[in-house]
Design a protein around this motif. Structure first.
Motif, short mmCIF file in Angstrom:
data_model
loop_
_atom_site.label_atom_id
_atom_site.label_comp_id
_atom_site.label_asym_id
_atom_site.label_seq_id
_atom_site.Cartn_x
_atom_site.Cartn_y
_atom_site.Cartn_z
N LEU A 58 -38.20 -10.82 -111.27
CA LEU A 58 -39.00 -12.04 -111.14
C LEU A 58 -39.93 -12.20 -112.33
CD1 LEU A 58 -39.86 -11.90 -107.32
CD2 LEU A 58 -38.26 -13.46 -108.44
N CYS A 59 -40.55 -11.09 -112.75
CA CYS A 59 -41.44 -11.15 -113.93
C CYS A 59 -40.67 -11.58 -115.18
CB CYS A 59 -42.10 -9.79 -114.15
SG CYS A 59 -43.31 -9.32 -112.90
N ARG A 60 -39.49 -11.00 -115.35
CA ARG A 60 -38.69 -11.32 -116.54
C ARG A 60 -38.32 -12.81 -116.57
NH1 ARG A 60 -34.72 -8.24 -115.51
NH2 ARG A 60 -33.42 -9.88 -114.60
N ASP A 61 -37.86 -13.34 -115.44
CA ASP A 61 -37.47 -14.73 -115.39
C ASP A 61 -38.66 -15.66 -115.58
OD1 ASP A 61 -34.94 -13.85 -114.98
OD2 ASP A 61 -34.81 -14.45 -112.88
N THR A 83 -38.97 -18.99 -107.98
CA THR A 83 -37.70 -18.31 -108.21
C THR A 83 -37.29 -17.49 -107.00
OG1 THR A 83 -38.19 -18.18 -110.59
CG2 THR A 83 -36.47 -16.73 -109.75
N LEU A 84 -38.25 -16.84 -106.35
CA LEU A 84 -37.96 -16.05 -105.15
C LEU A 84 -37.39 -16.95 -104.06
CD1 LEU A 84 -38.13 -13.42 -103.48
CD2 LEU A 84 -40.48 -14.07 -102.91
N VAL A 85 -38.04 -18.10 -103.82
CA VAL A 85 -37.57 -19.02 -102.79
C VAL A 85 -36.17 -19.53 -103.12
CG1 VAL A 85 -37.99 -21.27 -101.72
CG2 VAL A 85 -39.89 -19.71 -102.10
N GLU A 86 -35.95 -19.89 -104.39
CA GLU A 86 -34.65 -20.41 -104.79
C GLU A 86 -33.54 -19.39 -104.60
OE1 GLU A 86 -32.49 -22.16 -108.84
OE2 GLU A 86 -34.67 -22.05 -108.69
N ARG A 87 -33.81 -18.13 -104.93
CA ARG A 87 -32.78 -17.10 -104.80
C ARG A 87 -32.50 -16.73 -103.35
NH1 ARG A 87 -34.11 -13.01 -109.89
NH2 ARG A 87 -33.48 -14.49 -111.51
N VAL A 88 -33.53 -16.79 -102.52
CA VAL A 88 -33.32 -16.43 -101.11
C VAL A 88 -32.63 -17.55 -100.36
CG1 VAL A 88 -34.50 -15.90 -98.95
CG2 VAL A 88 -35.24 -14.79 -101.06
N THR A 89 -33.05 -18.81 -100.60
CA THR A 89 -32.52 -19.94 -99.84
C THR A 89 -31.35 -20.63 -100.50
OG1 THR A 89 -34.01 -21.54 -100.89
CG2 THR A 89 -34.84 -20.36 -98.95
N GLY A 90 -31.19 -20.45 -101.81
CA GLY A 90 -30.14 -21.17 -102.52
C GLY A 90 -30.50 -22.59 -102.85
N THR A 91 -31.74 -22.99 -102.56
CA THR A 91 -32.19 -24.36 -102.80
C THR A 91 -33.48 -24.33 -103.58
OG1 THR A 91 -31.23 -25.05 -100.70
CG2 THR A 91 -32.83 -26.54 -101.71
N PRO A 92 -33.53 -24.92 -104.78
CA PRO A 92 -34.79 -24.95 -105.54
C PRO A 92 -35.90 -25.65 -104.78
CG PRO A 92 -32.94 -25.60 -106.91
CD PRO A 92 -32.43 -25.55 -105.50
#
Length: 451
Positions: free
Chosen positions: A187-190, A210-219
């Protein structure tokens, strides 16, 4: 005044030590009584921790930890003496017990003697220094047990959600060290990459999004998950200021509730449904029908979820509802009705079924349950007030003074709206112009909320 503050801190430690001794003595006395009553050894001690928790105004789940702490602490004479004398407070005594609990009684006593907390050896040390000293002493005594505990901890990985101020939440993941560090580093790198490319958001904001987007698949959103809201018709349709309730979180501002209910980024309202419930004037009690079924049907289960919100055991409102329980048991003639129903977490429902525990619904302005423990102590639990009733403080005062029902002030019948939304699984594209899009959504929301 400083001397007085220090003296009161020592008094708190003395009271805590005495409380621990009493808890252990109560546990032993209850086990003896249960043994005399013919309870098998495996079942002795059931419900004891829950009784201690209620007496301390804590949840039953925390009661087990408090009793375990008291039992282990009284078996470590040096640490317990330091606690009684105020050389260590309850939190630091808990840290010492926590990092020695995997040891045998003999090895734990050896660590206790090595630390010699009652001599002031830990005076001036902070939490991290105390943890380091305890862990080092424990590892020297029994490295195999410490290593086994570390490997077993991997099985306790989990994710939890806690409310935070201002309609925010704390999403916490308990992970093995390597996985946790790797996830945070990614997450830090991105975030650093996005910032260097000109992203206007802060580093923390990019990491959270980014965490929400990766977990849910929706930005910026959620997908395939049902969200429910409980609000008044005035809040929903006439831009009223009465707060709403988000199950699993708590109270949220009216405007935030309308935003969730009526606006989803890039979506229409075709997937929005509304379920209407009515409350009694003046009391805020939900109205429902009885059922002759043995188990609560799905609709009645939803009713209990909405009315109770969290576990109904006193002080256990952090636990989600897992069981839909008959207050008066079915085998004792209790009907399958909303009045005789309550939402409980799994642990509290099992505790309620142990011998000596009884519960009954009692008259009150809102649904109220009286739970009596084997020692004869009674604790009351009242369903939380619904949005729009405005009766929380008044009803609590009347309950405390023993009034069975309040005088009904002039009030219209309240309509409580339960709104649900299931967002689709297709990814929603992030708007190219966030500020412009945000302003458009705000304008649309005001138009929809207009009387």
């Amino acid at each position: 005044m400083i001397e007085q503050i220090r003296g009161l801190e020592d008094l708190k430690s003395l009271a805590g030590a005495r409380q621990a001794e009493t808890a252990v003595a109560f546990d032993l006395s209850q086990r003896r009584e249960q043994a005399a009553a013919g309870v098998p050894a495996a079942g002795q001690g059931a419900g004891v921790a829950a009784q201690i928790a209620l007496a301390r105004r804590e949840s039953p789940a925390r009661g087990s930890r408090l009793l375990g702490l008291a039992t282990a602490l009284t078996g470590m004479p040096h640490t317990f003496a330091a606690f009684r004398a105020g050389l260590v407070n309850e939190w630091r005594a808990t840290l010492i017990v926590k990092d020695t609990i995997c040891l045998s009684i003999e090895d734990r006593a050896g660590v206790d003697e090595e630390l010699a907390a009652d001599t002031g050896a830990l005076d001036g040390l902070g939490d991290r220094a105390i943890i380091a000293a305890v862990r080092a002493a424990a590892y020297r005594r029994d490295p195999a047990s410490v290593a086994k505990r570390a490997s077993r901890a991997v099985g306790e990985r989990c994710v939890s959600l806690r409310p935070a101020p201002d309609t925010m939440t704390c999403l916490t993941a308990l992970l093995p060290a390597a996985q946790g560090v790797a996830a945070y580093a990614a997450l830090c790198r991105d975030a650093d990459t996005a910032r260097s490319a000109g992203d206007h958001r802060s580093r923390g904001q990019v990491m959270a999004d980014t965490l929400v987007e990766r977990v849910t698949g929706t930005p910026g959103g959620v997908t395939g998950v049902q969200i429910q809201l409980v609000m008044t018709d005035h809040t929903l349709l006439q831009a009223g200021a009465e707060p709403a309730r988000l199950p699993g979180y708590g109270t949220i501002p009216a405007e935030q509730a309308r935003t969730i209910a009526l606006t989803a980024p890039g979506e229409t309202d075709s997937n929005l449904w509304v379920r209407r419930l009515y409350t009694a004037p003046g009391t805020g009690e939900l109205v429902a029908m009885d059922s002759t079924a043995r188990l609560f049907p799905p609709a009645r289960k939803r009713f209990l979820q909405i009315r109770d919100d969290t576990c109904r055991t006193p002080y256990c409102d952090d636990a989600p509802i897992r069981h839909h329980d008959h207050v008066t048991a079915w085998h004792d003639g209790g009907p399958t009705s909303t009045r005789n129903g309550q939402g409980l977490c799994e642990a509290c429902n099992h505790t309620k079924e142990t011998p000596g525990w009884t519960a009954k619904a009692v008259p009150g302005p809102r649904h109220t349950v009286a739970t009596t423990t084997p020692t004869g102590h009674t604790y009351h639990s009242t369903a939380p007030p619904l949005p729009g009733t405005g009766m929380g403080k008044l009803l609590n005062e009347q309950l405390l003074h023993g009034e069975s029902s309040p005088p009904c002030p002039p009030a219209r019948t309240l309509s409580v709206q339960v709104l649900g939304r299931v967002l689709p699984s297709e990814p929603v594209r992030r708007p190219a112009e966030p500020e412009r899009r945000h302003n458009e959504l705000r304008t649309r929301r005001r138009e929809r909320a207009a009387p």
